[in-house]
Design an enzyme around this catalytic site. Structure first.
Site, mmCIF file in Angstrom:
data_model
loop_
_atom_site.group_PDB
_atom_site.id
_atom_site.type_symbol
_atom_site.label_atom_id
_atom_site.label_comp_id
_atom_site.label_asym_id
_atom_site.label_seq_id
_atom_site.Cartn_x
_atom_site.Cartn_y
_atom_site.Cartn_z
ATOM 1 N N HIS A 261 0.989 -0.877 0.003
ATOM 2 C CA HIS A 261 0.133 -0.063 -0.085
ATOM 3 C C HIS A 261 0.896 1.055 -0.140
ATOM 4 C CE1 HIS A 261 -3.102 2.837 1.546
ATOM 5 N NE2 HIS A 261 -1.740 3.724 2.034
ATOM 6 N N GLU A 262 1.640 1.613 0.963
ATOM 7 C CA GLU A 262 2.935 2.514 0.713
ATOM 8 C C GLU A 262 3.822 2.962 -0.550
ATOM 9 O OE1 GLU A 262 2.083 4.644 3.075
ATOM 10 O OE2 GLU A 262 0.732 3.299 4.378
ATOM 11 N N HIS B 176 1.382 4.260 -2.553
ATOM 12 C CA HIS B 176 1.295 5.673 -2.729
ATOM 13 C C HIS B 176 2.838 7.026 -3.427
ATOM 14 C CE1 HIS B 176 -1.554 6.706 -0.005
ATOM 15 N NE2 HIS B 176 -1.355 5.800 0.969
ATOM 16 N N GLU C 7 -6.064 6.965 -0.331
ATOM 17 C CA GLU C 7 -5.581 5.727 -0.282
ATOM 18 C C GLU C 7 -6.358 5.176 -0.293
ATOM 19 O OE1 GLU C 7 -3.791 5.130 2.756
ATOM 20 O OE2 GLU C 7 -3.319 7.173 2.436
HETATM 21 ZN ZN LIG Z 1 -2.005 4.749 3.100
#
Ligand SMILES: [Zn+2]
Length: 315
Positions: free
Chosen positions: A175-176, A179, A255
């Protein structure tokens, strides 16, 4: 009739009185709006006493109840601390707290042999005194929060936390990385640079306006630090509210996109369970009022994230 008459009266006031009135009015408008939102959310904590059906799989009723009671206590706390700080801020403005502190700093500088021509020295003393003041009025609140509320709800019992499995840690990392790969970091940097540029540009335009200083009780001197405080904190506050709302909306989009990225890496299942564990650790409450959540949450509500993960798990 009455309202128009008073609006007329306001329009005939000198510029500095109008500015001061508008700043105070805006501050209370924001305060009342946020209190209204918090009250809506509080109603959710009060009335949602059972785990909603769609959450039965991801949250046991004990965790749900613990989280609910914690959020209720937290909302009571923030109601009182918010009311206190709004009233404190209003009193500071009404009774000329800022010019008073400025004169006090000047007096201290004078004792040390620095006359009024040492504006930077006086500004540093002003900052020191302002920091001491806000630390001492904020201390009781923060002590109460840590040692009463968080203690009561067991935040110091680290042992109760469930660790994430390696695969789940990897999914969060995915997930990071999302980003980063999707350029969220760069976009945020660009936005904040553009914002700084705009703010300092406007600052340069406004710093020469004597009526801004007069509005806050500075009639015969215009110290740069005070100008910074007045312009960034008070004059920009409507702009800051709008900007922070837009950034919250953008952050929620990011997100979802980062979750979708982790999903594409095949981490949907692990991210799903990691999100549940992380939410459990900070006693997050999974149900929220839509308006409260839209205004405040930089991360989408857990349920929406889980639903988004699930929907493409089946793809
Ligand atoms: Zn995040």
């Amino acid at each position: 009739m009455g309202m128009w008459a008073s609006l007329d009266a306001m329009w005939e006031m000198p510029a500095e009185k109008r500015i001061f009135g508008a700043v105070l009015l805006f501050s209370w408008t924001v305060y009342l709006w946020e209190t209204f939102l918090a009250q809506r959310q509080r109603r959710i904590y009060k009335t949602t006493t059972h785990v909603p059906l769609e959450l039965g799989q991801i949250m046991d009723s004990e965790t749900f109840e613990k989280s609910r009671l914690y959020q209720l206590d937290k909302s009571t706390f923030s109601f009182w601390s918010g009311l206190y700080s709004e009233i404190e801020g209003t009193f500071i403005l009404l009774f000329g707290g800022i010019p008073y502190l400025w004169r006090l700093s000047g007096r201290f500088c004078g004792y040390a042999g620095f006359g009024p021509e040492y504006e930077i020295t006086q500004s540093l003393v002003f900052l020191l005194l302002a920091t001491l003041f806000s630390a001492s009025t904020g201390l009781p609140w923060s002590l109460y929060n840590t040692f009463v509320i968080e203690e009561k709800h067991g935040f110091n019992q680290q042992s109760k936390k469930q660790g994430c499995k390696n695969e789940e840690v990897l999914a969060v990392l995915g997930h990071e990385l999302g980003h980063w790969k999707l350029g969220h970091t760069v976009k945020n940097i660009i936005i904040s640079q553009m914002n700084s540029f705009l703010c300092f540009f406007l600052f340069a335009v406004l710093i020469g306006r004597k009526e801004l200083f007069a509005a806050f009780g500075f009639y015969d001197s215009q110290p740069t630090l005070i100008g910074l405080l007045i312009i960034f904190q008070f004059i920009f506050s409507p702009y800051n509210e709008v900007l922070s709302f837009c950034l919250t909306v953008l952050s929620r989009r990011f997100e979802f996109q980062a979750d979708a990225f982790a999903k594409k890496l095949g981490k949907a299942k692990d991210l799903y369970s990691a999100l549940i564990k992380l939410n459990k650790d900070n006693l997050g409450f999974p149900v929220s009022d839509w308006l409260f959540s839209m205004w405040h949450y930089s991360h989408p509500p857990l349920l929406e994230r889980l639903q988004a993960l699930k929907s493409s798990k089946q793809d």
